[in-house]
Design a protein around this motif. Sequence first.
Motif, mmCIF file in Angstrom:
data_model
loop_
_atom_site.group_PDB
_atom_site.id
_atom_site.type_symbol
_atom_site.label_atom_id
_atom_site.label_comp_id
_atom_site.label_asym_id
_atom_site.label_seq_id
_atom_site.Cartn_x
_atom_site.Cartn_y
_atom_site.Cartn_z
ATOM 1 N N GLY A 259 61.277 41.568 114.213
ATOM 2 C CA GLY A 259 60.183 41.478 113.526
ATOM 3 C C GLY A 259 59.200 40.151 113.867
ATOM 4 O O GLY A 259 57.853 40.342 114.045
ATOM 5 N N LYS A 260 60.094 38.900 114.131
ATOM 6 C CA LYS A 260 59.203 37.899 114.306
ATOM 7 C C LYS A 260 58.682 37.926 115.857
ATOM 8 O O LYS A 260 57.495 37.466 115.895
ATOM 9 N N GLU A 261 59.436 38.406 116.564
ATOM 10 C CA GLU A 261 58.972 38.483 118.109
ATOM 11 C C GLU A 261 57.830 39.447 118.312
ATOM 12 O O GLU A 261 57.000 39.472 119.239
ATOM 13 N N SER A 262 57.757 40.620 117.388
ATOM 14 C CA SER A 262 56.712 41.665 117.574
ATOM 15 C C SER A 262 55.419 41.368 117.075
ATOM 16 O O SER A 262 54.533 42.102 116.923
ATOM 17 N N ARG A 263 55.198 40.396 116.376
ATOM 18 C CA ARG A 263 54.123 39.866 115.591
ATOM 19 C C ARG A 263 52.832 39.837 116.628
ATOM 20 O O ARG A 263 51.570 39.969 116.178
ATOM 21 N N SER A 264 53.199 39.309 117.862
ATOM 22 C CA SER A 264 52.041 39.463 118.843
ATOM 23 C C SER A 264 52.646 40.491 119.870
ATOM 24 O O SER A 264 53.259 41.603 119.454
ATOM 25 N N ASP A 265 52.212 40.315 121.173
ATOM 26 C CA ASP A 265 52.789 41.300 121.937
ATOM 27 C C ASP A 265 54.205 41.004 122.140
ATOM 28 O O ASP A 265 55.082 40.024 122.225
ATOM 29 N N PRO A 266 55.050 42.360 122.059
ATOM 30 C CA PRO A 266 56.382 42.152 122.127
ATOM 31 C C PRO A 266 57.118 41.542 123.542
ATOM 32 O O PRO A 266 56.584 41.643 124.350
ATOM 33 N N ASP A 267 58.217 40.799 123.077
ATOM 34 C CA ASP A 267 58.789 39.946 124.102
ATOM 35 C C ASP A 267 59.737 41.037 124.705
ATOM 36 O O ASP A 267 60.428 41.875 124.327
ATOM 37 N N ALA A 268 59.809 40.780 126.099
ATOM 38 C CA ALA A 268 60.462 41.817 127.007
ATOM 39 C C ALA A 268 61.942 41.801 126.689
ATOM 40 O O ALA A 268 62.768 42.660 126.657
ATOM 41 N N HIS A 269 62.430 40.584 126.285
ATOM 42 C CA HIS A 269 63.698 40.311 126.058
ATOM 43 C C HIS A 269 64.275 40.623 124.549
ATOM 44 O O HIS A 269 64.719 39.471 123.939
ATOM 45 N N ASN A 270 64.257 41.727 124.227
ATOM 46 C CA ASN A 270 64.834 42.297 123.105
ATOM 47 C C ASN A 270 65.260 43.746 123.345
ATOM 48 O O ASN A 270 64.415 44.356 124.017
ATOM 49 N N LEU A 271 66.188 44.008 122.772
ATOM 50 C CA LEU A 271 66.964 45.371 123.015
ATOM 51 C C LEU A 271 65.960 46.338 122.576
ATOM 52 O O LEU A 271 65.756 47.487 123.119
ATOM 53 N N VAL A 272 65.286 46.289 121.537
ATOM 54 C CA VAL A 272 64.129 47.372 120.956
ATOM 55 C C VAL A 272 63.188 47.509 122.031
ATOM 56 O O VAL A 272 62.961 48.491 122.406
ATOM 57 N N THR A 273 62.676 46.449 122.612
ATOM 58 C CA THR A 273 61.499 46.577 123.639
ATOM 59 C C THR A 273 61.886 47.174 124.889
ATOM 60 O O THR A 273 61.415 48.263 125.257
ATOM 61 N N VAL A 274 63.248 46.917 125.260
ATOM 62 C CA VAL A 274 63.614 47.478 126.479
ATOM 63 C C VAL A 274 64.089 49.251 126.365
ATOM 64 O O VAL A 274 63.894 49.853 127.311
ATOM 65 N N ILE A 275 64.502 49.401 125.374
ATOM 66 C CA ILE A 275 64.668 50.873 124.785
ATOM 67 C C ILE A 275 63.645 51.717 124.786
ATOM 68 O O ILE A 275 63.331 52.714 125.444
ATOM 69 N N ALA A 276 62.573 51.146 124.156
ATOM 70 C CA ALA A 276 61.264 51.379 123.972
ATOM 71 C C ALA A 276 60.696 51.895 125.346
ATOM 72 O O ALA A 276 60.109 53.124 125.646
ATOM 73 N N GLN A 277 60.608 50.908 126.164
ATOM 74 C CA GLN A 277 59.992 50.975 127.359
ATOM 75 C C GLN A 277 60.616 52.084 128.575
ATOM 76 O O GLN A 277 59.897 52.622 129.205
ATOM 77 N N GLU A 278 61.922 51.917 128.369
ATOM 78 C CA GLU A 278 62.741 52.728 129.163
ATOM 79 C C GLU A 278 62.751 54.315 128.817
ATOM 80 O O GLU A 278 62.699 55.243 129.632
ATOM 81 N N SER A 279 62.688 54.529 127.587
ATOM 82 C CA SER A 279 62.895 55.833 127.107
ATOM 83 C C SER A 279 61.679 56.571 126.715
ATOM 84 O O SER A 279 61.580 57.684 126.392
ATOM 85 N N GLY A 280 60.593 55.711 126.196
ATOM 86 C CA GLY A 280 59.206 56.090 125.811
ATOM 87 C C GLY A 280 59.474 56.414 124.457
ATOM 88 O O GLY A 280 58.397 57.040 123.861
ATOM 89 N N LEU A 281 60.299 56.094 123.769
ATOM 90 C CA LEU A 281 60.426 56.123 121.989
ATOM 91 C C LEU A 281 59.147 54.992 121.474
ATOM 92 O O LEU A 281 58.848 54.134 122.043
ATOM 93 N N ASP A 282 58.969 55.498 120.090
ATOM 94 C CA ASP A 282 58.044 54.683 119.376
ATOM 95 C C ASP A 282 58.764 53.712 118.961
ATOM 96 O O ASP A 282 60.105 53.654 118.777
ATOM 97 N N GLU A 283 58.122 52.686 118.210
ATOM 98 C CA GLU A 283 58.688 51.584 117.632
ATOM 99 C C GLU A 283 59.834 51.865 116.570
ATOM 100 O O GLU A 283 60.937 51.196 116.814
ATOM 101 N N ALA A 284 59.534 52.691 115.797
ATOM 102 C CA ALA A 284 60.623 53.311 114.701
ATOM 103 C C ALA A 284 61.828 53.772 115.374
ATOM 104 O O ALA A 284 62.905 53.445 114.998
ATOM 105 N N ASP A 285 61.720 54.665 116.472
ATOM 106 C CA ASP A 285 62.690 55.367 117.025
ATOM 107 C C ASP A 285 63.505 54.221 117.782
ATOM 108 O O ASP A 285 64.786 54.377 117.791
ATOM 109 N N ALA A 286 62.670 53.373 118.412
ATOM 110 C CA ALA A 286 63.348 52.258 119.280
ATOM 111 C C ALA A 286 64.285 51.472 118.401
ATOM 112 O O ALA A 286 65.552 51.143 118.713
ATOM 113 N N LEU A 287 63.804 51.132 117.019
ATOM 114 C CA LEU A 287 64.587 50.191 116.572
ATOM 115 C C LEU A 287 65.877 50.929 116.022
ATOM 116 O O LEU A 287 66.876 50.340 115.634
ATOM 117 N N ARG A 288 65.786 52.228 115.518
ATOM 118 C CA ARG A 288 66.905 53.025 115.086
ATOM 119 C C ARG A 288 67.851 53.237 116.405
ATOM 120 O O ARG A 288 69.111 53.240 116.073
#
Length: 341
Positions: A259-288
């Motif tokens: 939550g803190k890291e995504s207030r601006s552009d998402p930081d590359a170094h977070n599991l949620v971000t790398v899952i979203a980018q590699e899989s194409g999931l939206d934010e909610a699904d990447a979080l889950r």
Amino acid sequence: MRNDASSRTLHRAVPRRGGMEWGRSMRSFAISALREPSFVGGRHQATDRVANESVEWARTFGLVDSGHRVHRLQRADAAGLAGRACPDGPVEGVRLLTDLISWLFVMDDACDEDGLGTDPGRLAPAIAALLDVLDRCGDPAAPPPTEAGPLGAALHDLCRRTRAQGRSALLLRFISQLREYLLALLWEAANRERQRVPGVTEYVQLRRHIGGVHPCLTLTDLASGRPPGPTRRADPALTALDLLAVDLICWCNDVFSYGKESRSDPDAHNLVTVIAQESGLDEADALRAAADRFNRGLAAYLDAEEALLASGDDGLHEPLASRRNWVRATYDWSIMAARYA
């Protein structure tokens, strides 16, 4: 720039579905989505005292030189994490662990919030100076490090105090793990400079090092008074459990801090971000998906721990308790951590 699974860029923000404001509700999401570790939590009785002493230690070495930085370090609550990770044992062990966590927080803040970690050209000389400090192995007769500044002086003090415990194998392990942490920061800085999001497999491997968990586990083993010896440390089953514990600590941190890291552009170094980018999931699904990865990892950890305990080796009880404490401590500390507010 290449735009494949191993080199995606941050120009494409993580897709958000339905305008969800994850930053404001991340803690609630994490509590509901992450499986709570079943381990019994505790807190060292000297935690509050150690908290004050550690902040003064940071002041003495110049790690925090302004009211803002002091406040930021106090809010990080290094002692709260250390006291939960090491709820028993001598106060000196909890204090050394707290000072290490404080040092890691200051180093991470210098990279993440003060701009050092976005420029490998600036970061590399700083890392080289800190590596020179590590090469001294905490030798009390070595001349005081000067080129590495306050971070170097405080790092030398951590190594000197670890050396004074008289366990050479743990000292060398501690220094080696800090070296890996520092070199991983260069990987992180290069990604930021290129606006590159690593693939999930690459991220999981390097996250184990940029998280700084390995040296923390080593100092926790040292504080226990019964650290595992070299033969036991080389046991593949214990090594695999170690990696599972480190992964769980890092992934729990990623979900709570997203939550803190995504207030601006998402930081590359977070599991949620790398899952979203590699899989194409939206934010909610990447979080889950990130939460599910933690939950599966915790289940695997419990199975692996049960198998080790069934071996009947009494020498495993202390190291296994340390790793249980760390997983539980990270979860409990993250729920209250002002650092992610």
